[in-house]
Design an enzyme around this catalytic site. Sequence first.
Site, PDB file in Angstrom:
ATOM      1  N   CYS A 113       0.823  -1.115  -0.083  1.00  0.00           N
ATOM      2  CA  CYS A 113       0.151   0.027   0.046  1.00  0.00           C
ATOM      3  C   CYS A 113       0.884   1.316  -0.004  1.00  0.00           C
ATOM      4  O   CYS A 113       0.402   2.300  -0.176  1.00  0.00           O
ATOM      5  CB  CYS A 113      -0.964   0.042   1.191  1.00  0.00           C
ATOM      6  SG  CYS A 113      -2.009  -1.339   1.146  1.00  0.00           S
ATOM      7  N   HIS A 252      -3.692   6.628   2.298  1.00  0.00           N
ATOM      8  CA  HIS A 252      -4.241   5.421   1.776  1.00  0.00           C
ATOM      9  C   HIS A 252      -5.505   4.835   2.479  1.00  0.00           C
ATOM     10  O   HIS A 252      -5.734   5.243   3.458  1.00  0.00           O
ATOM     11  CB  HIS A 252      -3.093   4.391   2.407  1.00  0.00           C
ATOM     12  CG  HIS A 252      -3.302   3.142   1.835  1.00  0.00           C
ATOM     13  ND1 HIS A 252      -3.666   2.489   0.672  1.00  0.00           N
ATOM     14  CD2 HIS A 252      -3.686   1.871   2.751  1.00  0.00           C
ATOM     15  CE1 HIS A 252      -4.157   1.342   0.413  1.00  0.00           C
ATOM     16  NE2 HIS A 252      -4.145   0.871   1.580  1.00  0.00           N
ATOM     17  N   ASN A 282     -10.038  -0.474  -0.836  1.00  0.00           N
ATOM     18  CA  ASN A 282      -8.386  -0.515  -0.852  1.00  0.00           C
ATOM     19  C   ASN A 282      -7.786  -1.133  -1.973  1.00  0.00           C
ATOM     20  O   ASN A 282      -7.978  -2.396  -2.352  1.00  0.00           O
ATOM     21  CB  ASN A 282      -8.018  -1.483   0.496  1.00  0.00           C
ATOM     22  CG  ASN A 282      -6.432  -1.492   0.695  1.00  0.00           C
ATOM     23  OD1 ASN A 282      -5.901  -0.971  -0.224  1.00  0.00           O
ATOM     24  ND2 ASN A 282      -6.279  -2.148   1.997  1.00  0.00           N
TER      25      ASN A 282
END
Length: 325
Positions: A113, A252, A282
């Site tokens: 990420c 994020h 995500n």
Amino acid sequence: MKKVGIIGVGEYLPKKILTNADLEKMVDTSDEWIVARTGIKERHIAAKVEASSDMALQASLQALESARIKPQDLDLIIVATITPDMPLPSTACVLQNSLQAKKAFCFDVSAACAGFIYALTVAQQFIARGGCKNALVIGVEKLSSITDWKDRNTCVLFGDGAGAAVLSEVKSGGILSSYLGSDGSAGELLMVPAGGSRLPASHDTVDKRMHYVKMRGNELFKIAVVTMTHAAQIALKQAGLECKDVDLVIPHQANIRIIMAMAKKLKLCEDKIYLNIEKHGNMSSASTIIALSQAVKEGRVKKGDIILLDAFGSGLTWGACVIKW
Ligand code: COA
């Protein structure tokens, strides 16, 4: 050292949308649980034939157009991804061929990420030191290809997509600071156990569903809040700025509760935080750059604004970056 900035951005999201109602038919979950615990309502899912490099190509063409740069003018292509087209060649080389960016040298970065912030920082160094002039940095994921659609703990969280940024020398502003960190001792909290040299693909690994993401979400949650807060503070300090100077935070997008807990610790008001988790979930390496590209298109980023990118993920890895637009 040259000043380096982002001169063009782009994003691509696959057509298919998977809603929480769709997931209710696949696993024992509910729209209420997913929205309350994560903030996610839907996510885009790539077509079977669509690989990461295909999505990266679409995002790249948009970014190149907005930067008014031709593929032939690129000296460097970095693709941040944990879902490459294949183990080798790199997705960056596959993309180079699709773009016909023959002059560029190309490689992938694997930092989950935090991948886009890692790749951005690496590209910045090359340009700042005069090693190259124009770089294309991509964050792309086809997380649906490593998601266990029978595991309600993870399958409600992820989506697919690609974002791209063109970096070049700028006269003023640009990337003011970036801070990266890792902690390999906690790697088992979020991993795909098989498919590498430790456990190559076999009938046994497939039968045991070991090619899918395994996550200890609860433990990660707490580390994510503390680490993203810390990363933001360090990157801002390195830039000689404070939280109150930031115009837009692009965090994020793993969980709305992580983002809000971090915002509270940093005393940031909600209207300074860009959110797209509701529609995308995500997307690992792709999350921050897609959010940045969307924020630019929506007019949420103006010339001279101070932007803070902040991410945390598997590795563990984390990174924060301050940009004057
Ligand atoms: N639908 C319904 N119930 C679910 C569910 C789902 N999709 N997923 C898990 N549950 C259940 C669990 O089984 C558990 O039930 P139990 O108490 O009977 O055992 C209960 O909900 C609580 O689970 P828990 O894991 O404690 O929930 P949570 O509040 O921590 O939320 C995450 C789970 C994954 C959303 C959250 O932990 C998270 O976002 N973690 C961080 C992710 C992250 O940062 N990743 C790294 C960056 S990518």
